[in-house]
Scaffold this active site. Structure first.
Site, PDB file in Angstrom:
ATOM      1  N   THR A   8       0.789  -1.172   0.168  1.00  0.00           N
ATOM      2  CA  THR A   8       0.127   0.119   0.234  1.00  0.00           C
ATOM      3  C   THR A   8       0.909   1.147   0.086  1.00  0.00           C
ATOM      4  O   THR A   8       1.931   1.172   0.496  1.00  0.00           O
ATOM      5  CB  THR A   8      -0.950   0.046   1.147  1.00  0.00           C
ATOM      6  OG1 THR A   8      -1.782   1.350   1.207  1.00  0.00           O
ATOM      7  CG2 THR A   8      -0.283  -0.082   2.523  1.00  0.00           C
ATOM      8  N   ASP A  68      -7.136  -6.859   0.327  1.00  0.00           N
ATOM      9  CA  ASP A  68      -8.355  -6.260  -0.661  1.00  0.00           C
ATOM     10  C   ASP A  68      -9.551  -6.169   0.322  1.00  0.00           C
ATOM     11  O   ASP A  68      -9.850  -7.664   0.660  1.00  0.00           O
ATOM     12  CB  ASP A  68      -8.375  -6.935  -1.859  1.00  0.00           C
ATOM     13  CG  ASP A  68      -9.183  -6.009  -2.662  1.00  0.00           C
ATOM     14  OD1 ASP A  68      -8.989  -4.941  -2.944  1.00  0.00           O
ATOM     15  OD2 ASP A  68     -10.339  -6.558  -3.228  1.00  0.00           O
ATOM     16  N   SER A  69     -10.369  -5.406   0.464  1.00  0.00           N
ATOM     17  CA  SER A  69     -11.651  -5.455   1.399  1.00  0.00           C
ATOM     18  C   SER A  69     -12.694  -4.563   0.742  1.00  0.00           C
ATOM     19  O   SER A  69     -12.389  -3.623  -0.361  1.00  0.00           O
ATOM     20  CB  SER A  69     -11.240  -5.055   2.844  1.00  0.00           C
ATOM     21  OG  SER A  69     -10.717  -3.800   2.793  1.00  0.00           O
TER      22      SER A  69
END
Length: 193
Positions: A8, A68-69
């Site tokens: 990220t 990933d959400s």
């Protein structure tokens, strides 16, 4: 100290994950990622998490973690799901939240889950875990904490939105905490023996 890159560019996410993982990071230094962002064209949370982890591992040569959400709503067939971040066409949290509320306006079934897939890549080795946080979508936003869909998500068993939880409370029970809580024993065994 073994370095692991978190895929990220968001320094806040690195800090949040450090708080979530706490002692699970003993012997591991979690660092941010400064490489190119891959195209997230997977059709599941797991696929997109792996895409990000693979890109970070390839770019840095280090073991990599990624997630990933999003939110999945039963009455909408699981939408917005993997499209949660750009549900309204861009990355605007307020617009995404408002569109979701509008799409659920006539719905009585407001069951939803916050979903998070955490991926670990170390060379050819890959592992993914999924964390699911069940709840319901409220009819209006409440609470000033959190981000994204937090103000309209009421976790099962609680009487407040996830935006009304203190950061430490949310970090102990969220979908991200569940996914990373499951993957860290695998990471530790792989890297530390």
């Amino acid at each position: 100290m073994i370095q692991v890159v978190l895929a990220t560019h968001n320094a806040h996410k690195v800090e949040e994950l450090r708080r979530i993982l706490g002692d699970a990071l003993t012997g591991i230094e979690l660092i941010g990622y400064d490489g190119p962002e891959p195209v997230e064209d997977g059709d599941t949370f797991e696929a997109n998490a792996l895409i990000k982890a693979r890109a970070a591992a390839l770019h840095t040569g280090l073991p990599a973690l990624a997630d990933d959400s999003g939110i999945s709503v039963a009455a909408l067939g699981g939408a917005p799901g993997i499209h949660s971040a750009r549900y309204a066409g861009n990355r605007d949290d307020t617009e995404n939240l408002e569109l979701l509320l509008a799409n659920l306006a006539e719905q009585d079934d407001r069951a939803a889950t916050f979903d998070c897939a955490a991926a670990f890549v170390d060379g050819e080795y890959e592992h993914v875990e999924r964390g699911i946080w069940p709840g319901t979508v409220l009819r209006e936003a409440t609470g000033a904490g959190g981000f994204g869909y937090d103000p309209i998500f009421k976790p099962d068993g609680l009487s407040v939105s996830s935006a009304e939880l203190r950061a430490d409370e949310k970090n102990a029970i969220s979908h991200r905490a569940r996914a990373f809580g499951q993957i860290m024993p695998v990471v530790r065994k792989r890297l530390l023996g």
